[in-house]
Design an enzyme around this catalytic site. Sequence first.
Site, short mmCIF file in Angstrom:
data_model
loop_
_atom_site.label_atom_id
_atom_site.label_comp_id
_atom_site.label_asym_id
_atom_site.label_seq_id
_atom_site.Cartn_x
_atom_site.Cartn_y
_atom_site.Cartn_z
N HIS A 154 -13.91 -64.85 30.42
CA HIS A 154 -15.11 -65.53 30.31
C HIS A 154 -15.47 -65.08 28.65
O HIS A 154 -14.92 -63.93 27.90
CB HIS A 154 -16.17 -64.92 30.99
CG HIS A 154 -16.57 -63.43 30.91
ND1 HIS A 154 -16.47 -62.64 32.01
CD2 HIS A 154 -16.99 -62.60 29.78
CE1 HIS A 154 -17.00 -61.43 31.61
NE2 HIS A 154 -17.10 -61.42 30.55
N ASP B 244 -26.06 -63.16 25.05
CA ASP B 244 -26.69 -63.38 26.32
C ASP B 244 -27.58 -62.03 26.77
O ASP B 244 -27.59 -61.29 26.00
CB ASP B 244 -25.54 -63.32 27.27
CG ASP B 244 -24.34 -62.39 26.69
OD1 ASP B 244 -24.45 -61.43 25.99
OD2 ASP B 244 -23.15 -62.44 27.42
N ASP C 287 -11.40 -62.04 33.02
CA ASP C 287 -11.01 -63.44 33.66
C ASP C 287 -11.16 -64.47 32.71
O ASP C 287 -11.33 -65.75 32.87
CB ASP C 287 -12.10 -63.42 34.57
CG ASP C 287 -13.67 -63.42 34.26
OD1 ASP C 287 -13.92 -63.53 33.04
OD2 ASP C 287 -14.47 -63.96 35.16
N GLU D 98 -18.40 -67.89 32.77
CA GLU D 98 -17.41 -67.57 33.67
C GLU D 98 -16.50 -68.94 33.84
O GLU D 98 -16.90 -69.87 33.72
CB GLU D 98 -18.03 -67.27 35.02
CG GLU D 98 -19.06 -66.44 34.94
CD GLU D 98 -18.75 -64.91 35.26
OE1 GLU D 98 -17.40 -64.59 34.84
OE2 GLU D 98 -19.61 -63.85 35.56
#
Length: 240
Positions: A137, A67, A135, A142
Amino acid sequence: MKIVITKSYDEMSEKAFEVMKQVVLQKNDAVIGLATGTTPLGLYNLLIKACENKEISFKDIKTINLDEYKGIDKSNKNSYHYFMQQNLFKYVDINQKNIYIEKGNAECDLAECKRYNELLDKFPQDIQLLGIGSDGHIGFNEPGTKFDSLTHVVNLKKSTIKDNSRLFNKISEVPKQAYTQGIKNIMNAKKILIIANGKNKAKAVQKAICGPITEKVPASILQLHPDCTFILDEEAASLL
Ligand code: F6R
Protein backbone atom coordinates in the site's frame (compact mmCIF):
# COMPACT_ATOMS: atom_id res chain seq x y z
CA MET A 1 12.38 4.89 -12.24
CA LYS A 2 15.57 5.35 -10.24
CA ILE A 3 16.60 2.83 -7.58
CA VAL A 4 19.18 3.63 -4.93
CA ILE A 5 20.31 0.83 -2.61
CA THR A 6 21.99 1.83 0.63
CA LYS A 7 23.83 -0.10 3.33
CA SER A 8 21.71 0.97 6.28
CA TYR A 9 18.65 2.84 7.51
CA ASP A 10 20.83 5.86 8.28
CA GLU A 11 22.28 5.95 4.78
CA MET A 12 18.78 5.58 3.31
CA SER A 13 17.67 8.58 5.38
CA GLU A 14 20.70 10.63 4.30
CA LYS A 15 20.12 9.94 0.61
CA ALA A 16 16.44 10.81 0.99
CA PHE A 17 17.44 14.00 2.79
CA GLU A 18 19.69 15.00 -0.13
CA VAL A 19 16.75 14.67 -2.54
CA MET A 20 14.44 16.71 -0.30
CA LYS A 21 17.09 19.33 0.31
CA GLN A 22 17.57 19.88 -3.43
CA VAL A 23 13.83 20.46 -3.89
CA VAL A 24 13.68 22.95 -1.02
CA LEU A 25 16.83 24.78 -2.13
CA GLN A 26 15.60 25.04 -5.72
CA LYS A 27 12.16 26.31 -4.70
CA ASN A 28 11.83 27.98 -1.32
CA ASP A 29 8.02 27.81 -1.52
CA ALA A 30 7.85 24.19 -2.66
CA VAL A 31 4.82 22.03 -1.86
CA ILE A 32 5.98 18.89 -0.12
CA GLY A 33 3.81 15.82 0.30
CA LEU A 34 4.62 14.04 3.56
CA ALA A 35 4.03 10.64 5.11
CA THR A 36 3.85 9.35 8.67
CA GLY A 37 5.11 5.98 9.93
CA THR A 38 8.49 4.85 11.20
CA THR A 39 10.38 4.87 7.89
CA PRO A 40 10.64 8.68 7.49
CA LEU A 41 11.72 9.43 11.07
CA GLY A 42 15.46 9.48 10.21
CA LEU A 43 14.80 11.80 7.28
CA TYR A 44 12.68 14.09 9.48
CA ASN A 45 15.53 14.29 12.02
CA LEU A 46 17.92 15.33 9.24
CA LEU A 47 15.46 17.98 8.03
CA ILE A 48 15.21 19.32 11.59
CA LYS A 49 19.00 19.49 11.91
CA ALA A 50 19.37 21.20 8.54
CA CYS A 51 16.79 23.76 9.59
CA GLU A 52 18.58 24.38 12.90
CA ASN A 53 21.85 24.88 10.98
CA LYS A 54 20.06 27.31 8.63
CA GLU A 55 20.99 25.07 5.72
CA ILE A 56 17.31 25.04 4.68
CA SER A 57 14.16 26.86 5.72
CA PHE A 58 10.50 25.82 5.83
CA LYS A 59 9.37 29.45 6.11
CA ASP A 60 7.50 29.45 2.79
CA ILE A 61 7.12 25.68 2.35
CA LYS A 62 3.67 24.10 2.23
CA THR A 63 3.21 20.51 3.38
CA ILE A 64 0.34 18.24 2.42
CA ASN A 65 0.13 14.92 4.22
CA LEU A 66 -1.07 11.68 2.69
CA ASP A 67 -3.53 10.49 5.26
CA GLU A 68 -5.22 10.74 8.65
CA TYR A 69 -7.26 8.39 10.81
CA LYS A 70 -10.98 9.04 10.67
CA GLY A 71 -12.91 9.86 13.81
CA ILE A 72 -10.08 11.30 15.88
CA ASP A 73 -9.28 14.91 16.63
CA LYS A 74 -5.92 16.49 15.82
CA SER A 75 -5.09 16.80 19.52
CA ASN A 76 -5.37 13.01 19.90
CA LYS A 77 -1.91 11.55 20.45
CA ASN A 78 -2.56 8.86 17.85
CA SER A 79 -3.57 11.29 15.12
CA TYR A 80 -1.21 11.90 12.24
CA HIS A 81 -1.54 15.64 12.96
CA TYR A 82 0.01 14.97 16.36
CA PHE A 83 2.65 12.66 14.89
CA MET A 84 3.76 15.31 12.40
CA GLN A 85 3.95 18.03 15.06
CA GLN A 86 5.99 15.82 17.38
CA ASN A 87 8.36 14.47 14.74
CA LEU A 88 8.88 17.45 12.46
CA PHE A 89 6.74 20.56 12.51
CA LYS A 90 7.38 21.80 16.04
CA TYR A 91 11.14 21.80 15.41
CA VAL A 92 11.22 23.64 12.06
CA ASP A 93 10.34 27.18 11.02
CA ILE A 94 7.18 26.20 9.15
CA ASN A 95 4.16 28.49 9.25
CA GLN A 96 1.38 26.41 10.88
CA LYS A 97 -1.01 27.84 8.27
CA ASN A 98 0.96 26.06 5.57
CA ILE A 99 0.39 22.59 7.06
CA TYR A 100 -2.36 20.56 5.45
CA ILE A 101 -3.65 17.20 6.69
CA GLU A 102 -7.13 15.72 6.29
CA LYS A 103 -9.43 16.55 9.22
CA GLY A 104 -9.97 13.26 11.02
CA ASN A 105 -13.07 14.57 12.75
CA ALA A 106 -14.63 16.27 9.72
CA GLU A 107 -18.43 16.29 9.81
CA CYS A 108 -18.95 15.16 6.26
CA ASP A 109 -16.69 12.67 4.46
CA LEU A 110 -17.64 13.84 1.00
CA ALA A 111 -17.04 17.50 1.77
CA GLU A 112 -13.70 16.74 3.40
CA CYS A 113 -12.52 14.65 0.45
CA LYS A 114 -13.64 17.38 -1.96
CA ARG A 115 -11.81 20.02 0.08
CA TYR A 116 -8.61 17.96 0.03
CA ASN A 117 -8.80 17.21 -3.70
CA GLU A 118 -9.28 20.91 -4.43
CA LEU A 119 -6.31 21.70 -2.24
CA LEU A 120 -4.14 19.22 -4.14
CA ASP A 121 -5.31 20.71 -7.44
CA LYS A 122 -4.39 24.18 -6.21
CA PHE A 123 -1.05 23.15 -4.71
CA PRO A 124 0.30 20.18 -6.65
CA GLN A 125 3.14 18.47 -4.80
CA ASP A 126 6.62 19.35 -6.05
CA ILE A 127 7.71 16.18 -4.29
CA GLN A 128 5.71 13.44 -2.62
CA LEU A 129 7.39 11.33 0.04
CA LEU A 130 6.06 7.79 0.41
CA GLY A 131 6.63 4.77 2.59
CA ILE A 132 5.31 1.37 1.53
CA GLY A 133 3.17 -1.10 3.46
CA SER A 134 4.14 -4.77 3.64
CA ASP A 135 1.14 -5.42 1.34
CA GLY A 136 2.31 -2.78 -1.16
CA HIS A 137 0.00 0.00 0.00
CA ILE A 138 0.89 3.66 -0.47
CA GLY A 139 -0.87 6.23 1.65
CA PHE A 140 -3.74 4.16 3.00
CA ASN A 141 -4.52 2.86 -0.49
CA GLU A 142 -4.88 -0.82 0.18
CA PRO A 143 -4.57 -3.53 -2.51
CA GLY A 144 -7.54 -3.30 -4.86
CA THR A 145 -7.77 0.51 -4.73
CA LYS A 146 -8.50 1.97 -8.16
CA PHE A 147 -5.54 3.64 -9.81
CA ASP A 148 -7.78 6.61 -10.68
CA SER A 149 -8.88 7.11 -7.06
CA LEU A 150 -8.88 10.56 -5.46
CA THR A 151 -9.02 11.38 -1.72
CA HIS A 152 -11.42 8.95 -0.08
CA VAL A 153 -12.34 7.14 3.13
CA VAL A 154 -10.82 3.68 3.51
CA ASN A 155 -11.84 0.73 5.63
CA LEU A 156 -8.46 -0.38 6.96
CA LYS A 157 -7.47 -3.98 6.40
CA LYS A 158 -6.92 -6.23 9.43
CA SER A 159 -3.20 -6.52 8.57
CA THR A 160 -2.77 -2.72 8.44
CA ILE A 161 -4.60 -2.32 11.76
CA LYS A 162 -2.25 -4.94 13.22
CA ASP A 163 0.89 -3.30 11.72
CA ASN A 164 -0.17 0.10 13.07
CA SER A 165 -1.23 -1.14 16.49
CA ARG A 166 2.38 -0.94 17.70
CA LEU A 167 1.86 2.79 18.14
CA PHE A 168 -1.31 2.36 20.23
CA ASN A 169 -1.88 1.02 23.77
CA LYS A 170 -4.31 -1.62 22.53
CA ILE A 171 -5.21 -2.95 19.09
CA SER A 172 -8.86 -2.12 19.84
CA GLU A 173 -7.88 1.58 19.94
CA VAL A 174 -6.70 1.63 16.32
CA PRO A 175 -9.31 3.42 14.18
CA LYS A 176 -10.94 1.20 11.57
CA GLN A 177 -11.15 3.91 8.92
CA ALA A 178 -8.93 6.64 7.53
CA TYR A 179 -8.88 9.43 4.98
CA THR A 180 -6.23 9.06 2.32
CA GLN A 181 -5.10 10.80 -0.80
CA GLY A 182 -5.98 8.55 -3.72
CA ILE A 183 -3.50 7.02 -6.09
CA LYS A 184 -4.26 9.61 -8.75
CA ASN A 185 -3.46 12.44 -6.30
CA ILE A 186 -0.13 10.76 -5.51
CA MET A 187 0.71 10.21 -9.17
CA ASN A 188 0.04 13.91 -9.89
CA ALA A 189 3.11 14.85 -7.81
CA LYS A 190 5.93 16.20 -9.96
CA LYS A 191 8.44 14.00 -8.21
CA ILE A 192 8.04 10.92 -6.01
CA LEU A 193 10.48 9.76 -3.37
CA ILE A 194 9.70 6.38 -1.85
CA ILE A 195 11.76 4.96 0.99
CA ALA A 196 11.77 1.50 2.55
CA ASN A 197 13.91 -0.42 4.97
CA GLY A 198 13.87 -3.83 6.58
CA LYS A 199 13.18 -7.39 5.50
CA ASN A 200 9.42 -7.13 6.00
CA LYS A 201 9.26 -4.67 3.09
CA ALA A 202 11.34 -6.78 0.65
CA LYS A 203 8.40 -8.61 -0.98
CA ALA A 204 6.34 -5.47 -1.43
CA VAL A 205 9.34 -3.62 -2.89
CA GLN A 206 10.07 -6.47 -5.28
CA LYS A 207 6.46 -6.58 -6.49
CA ALA A 208 6.29 -2.79 -6.80
CA ILE A 209 9.46 -2.54 -8.90
CA CYS A 210 9.61 -5.81 -10.84
CA GLY A 211 6.06 -7.14 -10.85
CA PRO A 212 3.15 -6.38 -13.13
CA ILE A 213 1.44 -3.02 -12.78
CA THR A 214 -1.70 -4.08 -10.98
CA GLU A 215 -4.23 -2.63 -8.55
CA LYS A 216 -3.43 -5.66 -6.36
CA VAL A 217 -0.09 -3.92 -5.61
CA PRO A 218 -0.84 -0.20 -5.31
CA ALA A 219 2.86 0.82 -5.37
CA SER A 220 3.33 -0.91 -8.76
CA ILE A 221 1.71 2.14 -10.41
CA LEU A 222 4.89 4.07 -9.58
CA GLN A 223 6.57 2.27 -12.51
CA LEU A 224 4.57 4.67 -14.70
CA HIS A 225 5.62 7.86 -12.91
CA PRO A 226 8.07 9.97 -14.94
CA ASP A 227 10.22 10.96 -11.94
CA CYS A 228 10.16 8.36 -9.18
CA THR A 229 13.09 7.39 -6.97
CA PHE A 230 13.15 4.38 -4.64
CA ILE A 231 15.71 4.63 -1.84
CA LEU A 232 16.09 1.28 -0.07
CA ASP A 233 18.30 -0.32 2.49
CA GLU A 234 19.90 -3.66 1.60
CA GLU A 235 17.23 -5.69 3.38
CA ALA A 236 14.33 -4.02 1.62
CA ALA A 237 16.19 -4.47 -1.69
CA SER A 238 17.13 -8.09 -0.98
CA LEU A 239 14.60 -9.63 -3.40
CA LEU A 240 15.39 -7.38 -6.37
C1 F6R B 1 1.70 6.86 6.27
C2 F6R B 1 1.40 6.11 5.07
C3 F6R B 1 1.69 4.64 4.96
C4 F6R B 1 3.09 4.27 5.43
C5 F6R B 1 3.33 2.77 5.31
C6 F6R B 1 4.68 2.37 5.86
O1 F6R B 1 1.32 8.22 6.12
O2 F6R B 1 0.91 6.68 4.17
O3 F6R B 1 1.49 4.22 3.64
O4 F6R B 1 4.03 4.97 4.66
O5 F6R B 1 2.33 2.09 6.00
O6 F6R B 1 4.70 2.62 7.23
P1 F6R B 1 6.03 2.50 8.09
O7 F6R B 1 6.95 3.57 7.62
O8 F6R B 1 5.61 2.71 9.51
O9 F6R B 1 6.56 1.14 7.83
